[in-house]
Motif scaffolding. Sequence first.
Motif, short mmCIF file in Angstrom:
data_model
loop_
_atom_site.label_atom_id
_atom_site.label_comp_id
_atom_site.label_asym_id
_atom_site.label_seq_id
_atom_site.Cartn_x
_atom_site.Cartn_y
_atom_site.Cartn_z
N PRO A 302 0.82 -1.22 0.00
CA PRO A 302 0.00 0.00 0.00
C PRO A 302 0.85 1.26 0.00
CG PRO A 302 -0.02 -1.05 2.17
CD PRO A 302 0.65 -2.01 1.23
N ASP A 303 0.29 2.34 -0.53
CA ASP A 303 1.01 3.61 -0.58
C ASP A 303 1.40 4.07 0.82
OD1 ASP A 303 0.80 3.67 -3.32
OD2 ASP A 303 -0.99 4.96 -3.33
N SER A 304 0.57 3.74 1.80
CA SER A 304 0.85 4.16 3.17
C SER A 304 2.16 3.56 3.68
CB SER A 304 -0.30 3.74 4.10
OG SER A 304 -0.49 2.33 4.06
N TRP A 305 2.46 2.33 3.25
CA TRP A 305 3.74 1.72 3.65
C TRP A 305 4.90 2.48 3.02
CZ3 TRP A 305 8.24 -0.29 1.84
CH2 TRP A 305 9.02 -1.04 2.75
N HIS A 306 4.80 2.73 1.71
CA HIS A 306 5.89 3.43 1.03
C HIS A 306 6.08 4.85 1.56
CE1 HIS A 306 6.83 0.40 -2.00
NE2 HIS A 306 5.53 0.18 -2.12
N ASP A 307 4.98 5.50 1.95
CA ASP A 307 5.07 6.86 2.49
C ASP A 307 5.81 6.87 3.83
OD1 ASP A 307 3.69 7.82 0.33
OD2 ASP A 307 1.74 7.83 1.34
N ALA A 308 5.61 5.80 4.62
CA ALA A 308 6.20 5.75 5.96
C ALA A 308 7.62 5.19 5.97
CB ALA A 308 5.31 4.93 6.89
N ALA A 309 7.94 4.32 5.03
CA ALA A 309 9.19 3.56 5.08
C ALA A 309 10.35 4.32 4.43
CB ALA A 309 9.00 2.21 4.40
N LYS A 310 11.32 4.70 5.23
CA LYS A 310 12.56 5.28 4.73
C LYS A 310 13.67 4.22 4.74
CE LYS A 310 10.32 9.05 4.47
NZ LYS A 310 9.72 9.39 3.14
N HIS A 311 13.60 3.31 5.69
CA HIS A 311 14.50 2.18 5.80
C HIS A 311 13.65 0.92 5.93
CE1 HIS A 311 17.18 5.47 6.90
NE2 HIS A 311 18.20 4.67 6.69
N VAL A 312 14.31 -0.24 5.81
CA VAL A 312 13.58 -1.50 5.95
C VAL A 312 14.54 -2.58 6.44
CG1 VAL A 312 14.01 -2.22 3.54
CG2 VAL A 312 12.01 -3.10 4.77
N ILE A 313 14.03 -3.48 7.27
CA ILE A 313 14.83 -4.63 7.70
C ILE A 313 14.81 -5.66 6.57
CG2 ILE A 313 15.05 -6.53 9.34
CD1 ILE A 313 13.88 -4.73 11.47
N VAL A 314 15.99 -6.11 6.17
CA VAL A 314 16.13 -6.97 4.99
C VAL A 314 16.54 -8.37 5.41
CG1 VAL A 314 17.31 -7.26 2.77
CG2 VAL A 314 16.88 -4.95 3.68
N ASN A 315 15.79 -9.35 4.95
CA ASN A 315 16.19 -10.75 5.10
C ASN A 315 17.13 -11.07 3.95
OD1 ASN A 315 16.41 -13.53 5.28
ND2 ASN A 315 14.34 -13.94 4.53
N THR A 316 18.42 -11.14 4.24
CA THR A 316 19.41 -11.27 3.16
C THR A 316 19.43 -12.66 2.53
OG1 THR A 316 21.21 -12.00 4.62
CG2 THR A 316 20.90 -9.61 4.33
N GLU A 317 19.01 -13.70 3.28
CA GLU A 317 19.23 -15.09 2.87
C GLU A 317 20.71 -15.27 2.53
OE1 GLU A 317 17.30 -17.50 3.27
OE2 GLU A 317 15.34 -16.56 3.52
N LEU A 318 21.55 -14.89 3.48
CA LEU A 318 23.00 -14.87 3.30
C LEU A 318 23.56 -16.20 2.80
CD1 LEU A 318 25.62 -13.19 3.72
CD2 LEU A 318 25.67 -14.07 6.07
N SER A 319 22.93 -17.29 3.18
CA SER A 319 23.42 -18.62 2.80
C SER A 319 23.55 -18.80 1.30
CB SER A 319 22.49 -19.69 3.37
OG SER A 319 21.21 -19.61 2.76
N MET A 320 22.77 -18.04 0.53
CA MET A 320 22.72 -18.23 -0.93
C MET A 320 23.84 -17.54 -1.68
SD MET A 320 18.65 -17.91 -1.71
CE MET A 320 17.46 -19.01 -0.96
N PHE A 321 24.66 -16.75 -0.99
CA PHE A 321 25.69 -15.98 -1.68
C PHE A 321 27.05 -16.71 -1.67
CE2 PHE A 321 22.52 -12.81 -0.55
CZ PHE A 321 22.45 -12.05 -1.71
N GLY A 322 27.95 -16.20 -2.50
CA GLY A 322 29.31 -16.72 -2.53
C GLY A 322 29.66 -17.61 -3.70
N ALA A 323 28.71 -17.88 -4.58
CA ALA A 323 28.98 -18.76 -5.72
C ALA A 323 30.15 -18.23 -6.55
CB ALA A 323 27.74 -18.90 -6.60
N GLY A 324 31.13 -19.09 -6.78
CA GLY A 324 32.26 -18.75 -7.65
C GLY A 324 33.37 -17.96 -6.99
N ILE A 325 33.19 -17.50 -5.73
CA ILE A 325 34.23 -16.69 -5.11
C ILE A 325 34.68 -17.24 -3.76
CG2 ILE A 325 33.53 -14.57 -6.29
CD1 ILE A 325 32.11 -13.70 -3.76
N LEU A 326 34.03 -18.27 -3.25
CA LEU A 326 34.44 -18.85 -1.97
C LEU A 326 35.68 -19.72 -2.14
CD1 LEU A 326 30.89 -19.78 -0.62
CD2 LEU A 326 32.43 -18.04 0.32
N PRO A 327 36.53 -19.81 -1.12
CA PRO A 327 37.80 -20.55 -1.23
C PRO A 327 37.60 -22.06 -1.16
CG PRO A 327 37.55 -19.68 0.99
CD PRO A 327 36.39 -19.15 0.20
#
Length: 528
Positions: A302-327
């Motif tokens: 809703p527009d009300s969310w976008h009007d209020a939100a300047k920042h947001v908590i992000v679920n990164t799903e960190l486990s999915m990163f690193g393909a091709g660059i991990l040792p």
Amino acid sequence: MQPFIAAMLKVRQAFYAAIIRSLLRTKSVLQTILNIWIAPSIIKNKNVDQNGDIGGGKKKMYAEFITNVETAFGESREKSRLVALSDGLRAQFGESLLDNPMNMLPSYNHQLPTGDECGTYLALDVGGSTFRVALIELSGRGCVGQETTILKIDSYKILGAVRQLKGVLFFDWMAERISQTLSGQDEGHDMSSAPLSMGMSWSFPIEQTSLRSGLLLGMGKGFLAAHGLLGKDLGDIIQDSCSRKGLNVQLNAIVNDSSATLLSKAYLDQTTRFALIVGTGLNAAVHLPVHMFSPPKFGVRPDSWHDAAKHVIVNTELSMFGAGILPETKWDERLRASHPMPDFQPMEYFVSGGYLGEIVRLVLVDGIQTAGFFGGIVPPSLREQYSLDTETISHIESDQSTSLSSARKIFLSRHPTSYPPTQEDMQAIRLIASHITYRASGILAAGTHALWQLRNEAESIPADESSHTLVAYNGSVLENYPGFRATCQEQLDALVEATGAKRGVVELMYAEESSLLGAAVAVACSSG
């Protein structure tokens, strides 16, 4: 002729019996025969002396193998490589902020707590094996030492029979447990008073559509609760079950575990901007400006969310990163080769408790087969994938005695073998485990540093002007594995310094009871 043949047979039997008795008296010969039969590499390397013992040759093979392990995993100790890994991860994060539907997912939580939120809330924590219900009082940062109080808490095992409950029956079971916890609490049953506000930490996939709702997806792990309810609103399902039970409660917030961890610590310390979960799995949350995301990442809100939100908590799903660059080492390649989803969660395969023990097992079995560890005999249980768990290797690493007697006892209780490990064998296991877990802590530090730099860039904060920032954490590996948190902090400090900031400006801090407290704080923020 017959008597002659019979006599010859008796002589032959006596001869064979004499040989067997001789061999039984010479156990080292039998052991040598077994070792040669099971580990032909020992013949090739000519490490067996005339007495059947493995001496200098064995020590050389041990040393060469451990040196190879140190070389393979030691690259991750180099600061320059960690900086390069952090840079590579930051680039992957940036790409995912634009168009990846699987990770860097903005939640509906756009408010961090002020620390002034007060009230009594019901918190639910739904995990894979346990359902916890707690009544929590928030008193604010002004009540130093008593900012949060768990008034009542109950933990209910989710056994096989509960997992088999189909559809609403599972949620009715949850409502029954909530009723049990609230028994005697007027707030839970007085229908004339205002409903008790409720928040939930949900450890399963949903397609979140608001702070208090989301479309139910398949739960996995043997659960049948989504049967007939796929695509239905999770918030409404739980609310309906509670209403049928006569509970005067209202579900106002649903959060995942990483968001809950961040919120729980942010309530106590306003410098908290990150959260890490490192247990069986791996995840992270970060508080970021909304301008970093492409509009499609937010879906329909809703527009009300976008009007209020300047920042947001992000679920990164960190486990999915690193393909091709991990040792990656050859043992990591073997792990992925036998994994049903080899490319799904690259970083989790390197860092989480679900895989650290397996990497140690693969290296150890290699050492047994090629360097003569354990007399060349692989314990039967270690032939099975994931049979060496991270808890076992944590016990081995925690034994700092010279004899390693405690570690040896624990190992043998879980992995009996016809060739009990020597002190040198146990030292080898501990060394292998220490290299693997040190690498894991370095990769985690690089991922945390990459998120910190990503946020600094988004907020236009120069590294040398960075203020103290907390990274809330929980999970069995960071909480309990000996030395893991300390080595992760040490490497994080080195990365921060290499970037131009002061050592210690990013600090890992334990978030106690984060799932429950975070769920309560999420509700408090939404109603503030």
